[in-house]
Design an enzyme around this catalytic site. Structure first.
Site, PDB file in Angstrom:
ATOM      1  N   PHE A   1       0.809  -1.217   0.000  1.00 10.25           N
ATOM      2  CA  PHE A   1       0.000   0.000   0.000  1.00 10.25           C
ATOM      3  C   PHE A   1       0.843   1.267   0.000  1.00 10.25           C
ATOM      4  O   PHE A   1       0.657   2.131  -0.843  1.00 10.25           O
ATOM      5  CB  PHE A   1      -0.982   0.013   1.181  1.00 10.25           C
ATOM      6  CG  PHE A   1      -1.923   1.184   1.156  1.00 10.25           C
ATOM      7  CD1 PHE A   1      -2.940   1.245   0.229  1.00 10.25           C
ATOM      8  CD2 PHE A   1      -1.773   2.239   2.039  1.00 10.25           C
ATOM      9  CE1 PHE A   1      -3.806   2.334   0.180  1.00 10.25           C
ATOM     10  CE2 PHE A   1      -2.629   3.329   2.005  1.00 10.25           C
ATOM     11  CZ  PHE A   1      -3.646   3.379   1.073  1.00 10.25           C
ATOM     12  N   TYR A   2       1.769   1.399   0.931  1.00 10.50           N
ATOM     13  CA  TYR A   2       2.493   2.668   1.066  1.00 10.50           C
ATOM     14  C   TYR A   2       3.687   2.807   0.119  1.00 10.50           C
ATOM     15  O   TYR A   2       3.874   3.857  -0.505  1.00 10.50           O
ATOM     16  CB  TYR A   2       2.940   2.880   2.517  1.00 10.50           C
ATOM     17  CG  TYR A   2       1.792   3.173   3.442  1.00 10.50           C
ATOM     18  CD1 TYR A   2       1.110   4.378   3.367  1.00 10.50           C
ATOM     19  CD2 TYR A   2       1.367   2.244   4.385  1.00 10.50           C
ATOM     20  CE1 TYR A   2       0.044   4.658   4.206  1.00 10.50           C
ATOM     21  CE2 TYR A   2       0.293   2.513   5.233  1.00 10.50           C
ATOM     22  CZ  TYR A   2      -0.358   3.718   5.135  1.00 10.50           C
ATOM     23  OH  TYR A   2      -1.424   3.986   5.956  1.00 10.50           O
ATOM     24  N   MET A   3       4.505   1.792   0.013  1.00  9.60           N
ATOM     25  CA  MET A   3       5.733   1.917  -0.780  1.00  9.60           C
ATOM     26  C   MET A   3       5.493   2.212  -2.257  1.00  9.60           C
ATOM     27  O   MET A   3       6.255   2.988  -2.841  1.00  9.60           O
ATOM     28  CB  MET A   3       6.624   0.706  -0.581  1.00  9.60           C
ATOM     29  CG  MET A   3       7.285   0.712   0.787  1.00  9.60           C
ATOM     30  SD  MET A   3       8.538  -0.575   0.880  1.00  9.60           S
ATOM     31  CE  MET A   3       8.630  -0.800   2.625  1.00  9.60           C
TER      32      MET A   3
END
Length: 163
Positions: free
Chosen positions: A137-139
């Site tokens: 999700f974030y990377m």
């Protein structure tokens, strides 16, 4: 789906929210309102246009002073920098797979970017729930792990210029 993201209001329906993680559910239902009133955090909610009081997603932001030790930065930084902590981000499990989590994240980054035009903010920091959330999700959106804490991620606001 036609949605809106706005600040949490006292009469929003938070009770039916269920993201599948009890700590995130409980925080929205029990803590978000009082933290907003005390100015500890600002919580933003996603609602459907057809049901503007039912919360289907949310995120919370707070200002912090972040230690720079372990930051994956090529630039020389002072011992601490001003940052915004993305303290919570969750989407009701009935609304997954529609890009709404991405919309919440982009809104959080945009909101932080706007704040950085008024006050000094160097980066956004988030403590990912687990490795899967961090990696999937974030990377992909430019967050990078701290060298010494792989679930603590940073997004440098200067990278918004490249997006």
């Amino acid at each position: 789906m036609n949605t809106t993201i706005r600040q949490l209001e006292t009469d929003d329906d938070r009770n039916s929210f269920d993201c599948g993680v009890e700590s995130l559910n409980a925080w929205l239902k029990q803590m978000a309102g009082q933290n907003d009133r005390k100015r500890f955090t600002r919580t933003y909610v996603m609602v459907e246009a057809d049901d503007p009081k039912k919360v289907i997603g949310y995120y919370s932001l707070m200002a912090i002073s972040a230690e720079t030790e372990g930051l994956p930065s090529k630039k020389r930084l002072p011992e601490k920098v001003s940052a915004v902590l993305l303290a919570r981000l969750a989407l009701d499990k009935n609304y997954t797979g529609q890009g709404l989590g991405e919309s919440l994240l982009m809104h959080a980054l945009y909101t932080t970017s706007q704040a950085s035009n008024l006050i000094g903010v160097h980066c956004v920091i988030v403590d990912a729930l687990n490795e899967d959330v961090a990696n999937k999700f974030y990377m992909p959106y430019g967050f990078a792990p701290f060298q010494n804490e792989p679930l603590r991620l940073v997004f440098f606001l200067e990278t918004l210029k490249d997006m």
